[in-house]
Every structure is written in structure tokens, then in C-alpha cells.
Write an enzyme that holds these catalytic residues in place. Structure first.
Site, PDB file in Angstrom:
ATOM      1  N   LYS A   4       8.853 -52.362 -21.645  1.00  9.37           N
ATOM      2  CA  LYS A   4       8.928 -51.469 -22.804  1.00  9.37           C
ATOM      3  C   LYS A   4      10.080 -50.479 -22.659  1.00  9.37           C
ATOM      4  O   LYS A   4      10.834 -50.257 -23.600  1.00  9.37           O
ATOM      5  CB  LYS A   4       7.601 -50.723 -22.969  1.00  9.37           C
ATOM      6  CG  LYS A   4       7.609 -49.694 -24.083  1.00  9.37           C
ATOM      7  CD  LYS A   4       6.286 -48.964 -24.153  1.00  9.37           C
ATOM      8  CE  LYS A   4       6.331 -47.871 -25.196  1.00  9.37           C
ATOM      9  NZ  LYS A   4       5.048 -47.139 -25.258  1.00  9.37           N
ATOM     10  N   SER A  20       3.709 -64.855 -11.217  1.00  5.30           N
ATOM     11  CA  SER A  20       2.370 -65.326 -11.524  1.00  5.30           C
ATOM     12  C   SER A  20       1.836 -65.991 -10.261  1.00  5.30           C
ATOM     13  O   SER A  20       2.199 -65.586  -9.159  1.00  5.30           O
ATOM     14  CB  SER A  20       2.437 -66.315 -12.696  1.00  5.30           C
ATOM     15  OG  SER A  20       1.161 -66.816 -12.992  1.00  5.30           O
ATOM     16  N   THR A  67       4.865 -66.401   4.566  1.00  6.01           N
ATOM     17  CA  THR A  67       5.199 -64.972   4.625  1.00  6.01           C
ATOM     18  C   THR A  67       4.148 -64.289   5.491  1.00  6.01           C
ATOM     19  O   THR A  67       3.184 -64.910   5.919  1.00  6.01           O
ATOM     20  CB  THR A  67       5.171 -64.334   3.223  1.00  6.01           C
ATOM     21  OG1 THR A  67       3.816 -64.343   2.754  1.00  6.01           O
ATOM     22  CG2 THR A  67       6.077 -65.053   2.254  1.00  6.01           C
TER      23      THR A  67
END
Length: 127
Positions: A4, A20, A67
Site C-alpha cells: 500500500k 508462500s 537452512t
């Protein structure tokens, strides 16, 4: 909120890349909160691609990536989980951070790509 406030400041040809995860489309018991969050990121990606056009918006959906996130399993637990995942994964390996970095660069620089979630998971969602 970032889209925004930053959207109007992005240069022509710019893009956003969101994250995602496989839980959005590979449902498993006990992953409800993660699945909902990942699904929301996918929907947000498509919605922002329309609302912010011509700014491009895409998402990366990583699979199992080597990771520090898996270190809590302990050395043996991590090795067993990675071995099992590698056997079931069509790519027959665990992802590396470089795999995700390459995908992010692709999404940022591909000027005709927008509104997609790119699965970088070695085919994990197929199994």
C-alpha cells in the site's frame, strides 16, 4: 501495508516478490495455520498483481530448503528427514538457498511474469 505504501513509489518496471509455501496446496494434518497463511499469500499475490498493475507481483513457494530452520531436529533428525524427503522428491535432493535466490531474481526480472506463485520445491507438491 508495505504494498500500500511502497506501491506508489515503485519505479516503472518494478516488482514485488512475496513468499508462500507448499502448505497452501499440499494439505497435511497439523499444518492448518501454515496452510492458511500460505494460501493468503497466494491470494494476496494475485490480488496485488491486478491492483498494482503495471507493477508486477509474484510469489515464491519454497520446498524443503537446507537452512538453519531444520537444525532444531538435531543432526540425526535433520539427516533422516532430508534423506526421506530426497527419496520422495522428484528432484531427488534438498533445495539450497541459492535455488530460492535464483527464483527471486527470475521473478524480479522477468518483465512478463505477474500474479503467479512459483513453486521452487523440486516437485515436492507432486508427491
Amino acid at each position: 501495508m508495505l504494498a500500500k505504501h511502497l506501491g506508489p513509489r515503485i519505479n516503472e518496471g518494478g516488482s514485488f516478490v512475496l513468499f508462500s509455501g507448499v502448505a497452501a496446496f499440499k494439505i497435511a494434518v497439523g499444518t492448518l495455520a501454515v496452510a492458511i497463511t500460505n494460501g493468503a499469500a497466494d491470494t494476496l499475490t494475485r490480488s496485488l498483481a491486478l491492483e498494482l498493475a503495471p507493477i508486477r507481483v509474484n510469489a515464491i513457494s519454497p520446498g524443503v530448503i537446507d537452512t538453519g530452520a531444520w537444525d532444531a531436529l538435531g543432526e540425526k533428525g535433520k539427516a533422516e528427514m532430508f534423506s526421506d524427503q530426497s527419496e520422495r522428491n522428484p528432484a531427488r535432493r534438498i533445495g539450497a538457498a541459492e535455488d530460492i535466490a535464483d527464483a527471486v531474481l527470475f521473478a524480479m526480472t522477468s518483465t512478463f511474469l505477474t500474479g503467479i506463485t512459483l513453486a521452487v520445491d523440486g516437485g515436492e507438491a507432486l508427491t
